[in-house]
Scaffold this motif. Structure first.
Motif, PDB file in Angstrom:
ATOM      1  N   UNK B  62       0.758  -1.234  -0.034  1.00  0.00           N
ATOM      2  CA  UNK B  62      -0.030  -0.149  -0.100  1.00  0.00           C
ATOM      3  C   UNK B  62       0.697   1.283  -0.040  1.00  0.00           C
ATOM      4  N   UNK B 107      12.841  -4.249   5.797  1.00  0.00           N
ATOM      5  CA  UNK B 107      11.957  -4.160   7.074  1.00  0.00           C
ATOM      6  C   UNK B 107      10.646  -4.928   7.226  1.00  0.00           C
ATOM      7  N   UNK B 118      -0.526  -3.206   6.488  1.00  0.00           N
ATOM      8  CA  UNK B 118      -0.702  -2.158   7.478  1.00  0.00           C
ATOM      9  C   UNK B 118       0.676  -1.141   7.317  1.00  0.00           C
ATOM     10  N   UNK B 119       1.756  -2.108   7.696  1.00  0.00           N
ATOM     11  CA  UNK B 119       3.166  -1.328   7.670  1.00  0.00           C
ATOM     12  C   UNK B 119       3.393  -0.508   6.227  1.00  0.00           C
ATOM     13  N   UNK B 121       1.137   0.676   4.295  1.00  0.00           N
ATOM     14  CA  UNK B 121       0.090   1.742   4.637  1.00  0.00           C
ATOM     15  C   UNK B 121       0.831   3.224   5.173  1.00  0.00           C
ATOM     16  N   UNK B 122       1.382   2.719   6.334  1.00  0.00           N
ATOM     17  CA  UNK B 122       2.094   3.845   7.133  1.00  0.00           C
ATOM     18  C   UNK B 122       3.132   4.453   6.304  1.00  0.00           C
ATOM     19  N   UNK B 125       1.923   6.642   4.134  1.00  0.00           N
ATOM     20  CA  UNK B 125       1.824   8.111   4.595  1.00  0.00           C
ATOM     21  C   UNK B 125       2.817   8.813   5.135  1.00  0.00           C
ATOM     22  N   UNK B 126       4.043   8.107   5.636  1.00  0.00           N
ATOM     23  CA  UNK B 126       5.145   8.779   6.286  1.00  0.00           C
ATOM     24  C   UNK B 126       5.658   9.577   4.871  1.00  0.00           C
ATOM     25  N   UNK B 129       3.681  12.725   4.239  1.00  0.00           N
ATOM     26  CA  UNK B 129       3.741  13.663   5.316  1.00  0.00           C
ATOM     27  C   UNK B 129       5.305  14.496   4.961  1.00  0.00           C
ATOM     28  N   UNK B 130       6.275  13.551   4.449  1.00  0.00           N
ATOM     29  CA  UNK B 130       7.497  14.162   4.227  1.00  0.00           C
ATOM     30  C   UNK B 130       7.615  15.094   3.266  1.00  0.00           C
ATOM     31  N   UNK B 133       5.688  18.237   4.500  1.00  0.00           N
ATOM     32  CA  UNK B 133       6.219  19.239   5.664  1.00  0.00           C
ATOM     33  C   UNK B 133       7.878  19.359   5.386  1.00  0.00           C
ATOM     34  N   UNK B 134       8.389  18.689   4.788  1.00  0.00           N
ATOM     35  CA  UNK B 134       9.848  18.736   4.549  1.00  0.00           C
ATOM     36  C   UNK B 134      10.211  20.077   3.636  1.00  0.00           C
ATOM     37  N   UNK B 244      -2.597   8.563  -0.639  1.00  0.00           N
ATOM     38  CA  UNK B 244      -2.808   7.277  -0.911  1.00  0.00           C
ATOM     39  C   UNK B 244      -3.976   6.819  -2.071  1.00  0.00           C
ATOM     40  N   UNK B 245      -4.596   7.850  -2.271  1.00  0.00           N
ATOM     41  CA  UNK B 245      -5.733   7.730  -3.204  1.00  0.00           C
ATOM     42  C   UNK B 245      -5.014   7.129  -4.394  1.00  0.00           C
TER      43      UNK B 245
ATOM     44  N   UNK C 222      -5.081   5.035  10.773  1.00  0.00           N
ATOM     45  CA  UNK C 222      -3.476   4.397  10.842  1.00  0.00           C
ATOM     46  C   UNK C 222      -2.989   4.297  11.993  1.00  0.00           C
ATOM     47  N   UNK C 261       5.645  17.471  13.044  1.00  0.00           N
ATOM     48  CA  UNK C 261       6.154  16.194  12.859  1.00  0.00           C
ATOM     49  C   UNK C 261       5.241  15.125  13.807  1.00  0.00           C
ATOM     50  N   UNK C 267       3.985   6.309  13.584  1.00  0.00           N
ATOM     51  CA  UNK C 267       4.538   5.465  12.614  1.00  0.00           C
ATOM     52  C   UNK C 267       6.040   5.053  12.710  1.00  0.00           C
ATOM     53  N   UNK C 270       6.013   2.744  15.073  1.00  0.00           N
ATOM     54  CA  UNK C 270       5.843   1.172  14.661  1.00  0.00           C
ATOM     55  C   UNK C 270       7.004   0.754  13.939  1.00  0.00           C
TER      56      UNK C 270
END
Lengths: 254, 362, 287
Positions: B62, B107, B118-119, B121-122, B125-126, B129-130, B133-134, B244-245, C222, C261, C267, C270
């Motif tokens: 994902x 990993x 699930x992992x 998917x996360x 998302x990270x 986010x980066x 935000x970065x 993620x769409x 999530x 952040x 996450x 996780x």
């Protein structure tokens, strides 16, 4: 050729295999029996590397293989079948077997993408092997058939063939005659004898007592994870501990 | 026999499809349609990547859209902020795809089924986010403009729609070609064995981690290169590309076309892209249709278009074969040994039948 | 020191909400072994139902909460019957894809009807308590009290009632549950209903602080997944403890490390945990 020393497997507080010591001779048919939940499949999983032993050693041709990864154990020459073998339902029998020999070939990503001679040789070797083992188990005639159209007994043979394609020295058969009718069982017994004749050591788990007593050279009896008897069939048949274990189990179930 | 049931993968069919694609700009009504088609091809390349890890190898990734975004941003940042030439940046997009794929795969692939989904998917998302935000690296929500187009060769100018269309088509052909090689090979069989069962694969001497990581890295390279092309054609990107769409869009394309099949990714991508185009108002609310479509597909048609077609052909052939067999009893030994030893001529088409099934219900 | 206490309080609020959402997710996972990606959408719909009933129909906050719980519970049961039940024997990636399909569908429907704008659900009380130098808005107190009351009620239901114990029995041993004649369909529906109601209550509680919008379920979902992986998939105490861990980590991390952040903290945790222990923190090696 396979020596097992103090093999133990614990899950949490439960001991599934309890300090089992035994050995399997080359060229023999060895059987493991025991009431339900005796730890037979766990024992196989330990030998095949699918589970890591808590303690004990497993010596295969002198080397300790306990705790090795299952794929490394397969390459070392121990093959196994499962109670139910999952196959590609919608591809042909022969096609399903080709992957079985991959571990004996070497070709890398670049060989695949560039279609190098090395990859072509590997492919050819796998195909030849697939045809060979299909012939060995007596299914050459249905090599083209879809898996979905095969019978339970044919699937058992296909599972044997897949294990044989890895060129094993010893095969672990988990309920090779499970779900197969008595007439067909005889055919599978003949096939097991044929494997032994071709210098493949056989080790099997089975519930069908008649079958075990007729084909096994040696029987190991497990109960609650521990070995309670070990010997040729006629000895096992009259062993009071074995009778007790089976009767006890029946009483408990009733 | 296998030849017939692989109509979708047969070289002749592929050549016809290629011919249609080459001719498309000449029959298209306007430049915009060519542009839409080029974009659809870009997504299709990424879907080929998803097909390798999810379709062949059975691991639902994902984070795929995230790797697409990494490729897109690699090209954007390197060309717009560092003045790189597109092709160098494009190559770097592939390198980044491989590198991040290797790290994430090492990993995540130790995790089974749900944990892996699930992992990832996360992870997706990270990445999103980066990107958001970065700001020092990605310019944050403003996004990046003035991304360099692919440099042309002589008279070929890739800032124009048609040359770019052919460039993307060429890349798509390469993606299909490599997927086909892979699918037919022992490596493809290895991936599919893993999809059926980890335990079975390992019992056949297959190193799970090494092969899963390989499949994952191949898939992320596809995604990152597709992302790089996307930057080259759209020439403006924002963090939304990592939403993620986009991963879910790609899953829909893959399912509609046929998961685990050779032509499924391109079929699904084109069909949905043009359906969405046909109903312009659908664009924003396409998920009202896609959502239930995904559900209905996995319940009733899990094989998708290409997969259902192949299953139908396979079944028809099998029935024909069985009636043949019963027609001449017993099957002669000579006949079987012939089929058991594939000649050089059949080996090109024979294994594809194996590789291109949808998920069996095993 | 006060700042620390204040952040701990915020963490407790967050943790309570996350715990409620994770509880529903983990119950469903325990029974069906499906990671229900649509759970985030149920959470979001709960907030919109409450917003509609309280904001547009003018009913009280409490009535809105009850309406949200009932409607979302019904919706969850419908999902189970129409989607997850038919897929119970399908290959493992199919149910996940279907759940994603549901998630997308619900979001698109809500967005079509209400648009992507942020909306506010009025809190039942806007008073603020001051206690030992701490600022305690009534809604935060309500969240903490309500969440723990609900967790307690759920615990009693699962342990003390026959219906509840069938859920536990099936989560622990499917085959055994069938043998003793537990109606698997009823248990599945009941579990989905509970999980939907918990999600709706959680979002109704949180909405006055955190606004209502179509994508509001994404992050919460999530994080709930992170929580149940932390706490062991299917474990009820694990969901509650995991929820609190993530709540505290976020509040403290957001304050002491970086507000920008803070959403990544869960996450990152996780990733760190699964890198070391691929089956989660509290899993016992079964399944």
């Amino acid at each position: 050729m396979l020596e097992i020393n103090g093999l133990t497997k614990q899950y949490g507080g439960l001991t599934a295999v309890d300090n089992v010591t035994t050995s399997f001779e080359r060229g023999a048919i060895n059987a493991i029996i025991g009431p339900n939940g005796a730890g037979k499949t766990t024992f196989f999983n330990l030998v095949a590397g699918a589970a890591r032993p808590t303690a004990g050693e497993i010596r295969f041709e002198g080397n300790d293989i306990a705790g090795m990864a299952p794929d490394a154990i397969a390459r070392a020459g121990i093959a196994r079948t499962f109670q139910t073998t999952m196959l590609f339902e919608e591809s042909s029998v022969l096609d399903n077997l080709i992957i079985g020999h991959r571990l004996r070939t070497g070709s890398r990503l670049w060989d695949v993408l560039l279609h190098t001679p090395r990859h072509r040789r590997a492919e050819a070797a796998c195909r030849d092997k697939a045809a060979e083992v299909l012939d060995f188990v007596g299914l050459s005639a249905i090599g083209d058939r879809m898996i979905a159209d095969t019978s339970q007994e044919e699937r058992k043979r296909i599972a044997f063939a897949l294990a044989l394609a890895t060129e094993p020295k010893i095969v672990l058969l988990d309920e090779p005659a499970g779900g197969v009718n008595p007439g067909e069982t005889d055919g599978l017994v003949a096939l097991i004898h044929k494997m032994v004749k071709h210098d493949i050591t056989v080790c099997l788990i089975e519930h069908k007592m008649d079958m075990i007593m007729s084909i096994a050279d040696r029987i190991v009896v497990l109960d609650h994870g521990a070995k309670i008897a070990d010997g040729p069939p006629n000895e096992i048949r009259n062993d009071p501990a074995v009778i007790e274990a089976y009767l006890g189990a029946e009483h408990a179930e009733a | 026999m296998t030849r017939v049931l692989n109509a979708f993968n047969h070289p002749a069919t592929l050549l016809v499809l290629l011919g249609l694609a080459i001719g498309f700009p000449f029959v298209a009504g306007n430049e915009y349609q060519v542009y839409v088609m080029a974009l659809a091809f870009v997504w299709a390349i990424a879907v080929y990547g998803l097909n390798i890890i999810t379709g062949y190898c059975g691991q639902l990734n994902l984070a795929h859209g995230g790797f697409f975004a990494i490729g897109a941003y690699a090209v954007a940042i390197l060309t717009a902020d560092h003045g790189w030439n597109f092709w160098a940046a494009f190559a770097m997009a592939g390198v980044f795809g491989a590198l991040f794929g290797l790290i994430v795969g090492a990993v995540s692939l130790r995790l089974k089924e749900h944990y892996f989904a699930i992992f990832t998917l996360c992870v997706g998302f990270i990445i999103y986010m980066l990107l958001d935000k970065w700001e020092a690296l990605t310019h944050g929500p403003l996004g990046i403009i003035s991304i360099a187009p692919p440099d042309g060769f002589g008279v070929v100018d890739f800032t124009q729609t048609r040359p770019f269309y052919y460039l993307v088509l060429g890349c798509l052909c390469a993606a299909v070609f490599f997927t086909r090689r892979l699918s037919n090979s022992l490596l493809g069989r290895t991936f599919r064995a893993i999809r059926i069962s980890d335990d079975l694969a390992q019992s056949l001497g297959i190193n799970l981690m090494r092969n899963k990581i390989l499949a994952f890295v191949i898939s992320t390279v596809y995604a990152a290169l597709a992302g790089g092309l996307y930057s080259g054609v759209v020439r403006f990107i924002g963090p939304d590309i990592g939403n993620f769409m986009h991963t879910f869009d790609m899953i829909a394309y893959l399912l509609v076309g046929g998961i685990g099949t050779l032509m499924g990714p391109v079929i699904g991508t084109l069909i949905i892209t043009w359906l969405t185009q046909a109903v312009q108002s659908l664009e924003e609310y396409r998920m009202i249709v896609f959502g239930p479509l995904l559900v209905v597909l996995v319940i009733f048609f899990p094989k998708g278009i290409a997969g259902s077609f192949q299953a139908w052909r396979a079944r028809r052939n099998a029935t024909a074969r069985v009636s043949n067999e019963t027609g001449r009893t017993p099957p002669s030994q000579a006949d079987t040994s012939e089929t058991a030893q594939p000649s050089a001529t059949t080996s090109a088409s024979a294994p594809t039948g194996h590789g291109t099934r949808g998920h069996s219900n095993a | 020191m006060d700042a620390l206490l204040q952040q701990l309080l915020n963490g407790l609020t967050l943790g309570s909400i996350y715990g409620l959402v994770a509880l529903g997710l983990t119950l469903v996972y325990g029974i069906l072994h499906v990671p229900n990606f649509a759970h985030g959408a149920l959470y979001m719909i709960g907030a919109y139902v409450a917003y509609y009933v309280a904001g547009e129909l003018g009913a009280s906050y409490w009535l809105a909460m009850i309406a949200a719980a009932i409607i979302v519970a019904a919706l969850a049961v419908a999902c189970e019957r129409l989607v997850f039940h038919p897929l119970r024997h399908a290959p493992p990636i199919h149910d996940k894809i279907a759940a994603i399909g549901l998630l997308l569908f619900f979001e698109a429907v809500v967005q079509m009807y209400w648009g992507a704008d942020f909306r506010r659900l009025e809190a039942p009380s806007s008073s603020i308590f001051y206690f030992a130098g701490l600022t305690l808005p009534a809604q935060r107190v309500l969240i903490i009290v309500a969440a723990f009351a609900l967790m307690g009620a759920l615990h009693l239901y699962l342990k003390k009632t026959l219906a509840g114990s069938t859920i536990i029995a099936m989560a622990q041993n499917r085959e055994g549950a069938f043998l003793v004649g537990i109606n698997a369909n009823r248990v599945a529906m009941m579990t989905f209903a509970i999980s939907g109601a918990l999600a709706a209550v959680a979002s109704t509680l949180f909405a006055p602080i955190n606004l209502v919008y179509p994508a509001m379920g994404h992050l919460v979902l999530l994080k709930a997944f992170v929580i149940i992986i932390l706490g062991g998939m299917g474990s009820i105490p694990g969901a509650i403890v995991g929820g609190l861990i993530i709540g505290f980590a976020e509040a403290l991390g957001g304050f002491y490390i970086s507000g920008d952040y803070k959403d990544i903290i869960a996450f990152a945790l996780l990733v760190a945990i699964l890198s070391i222990k691929p089956t989660g923190l509290f899993s016992q090696g079964v399944r």
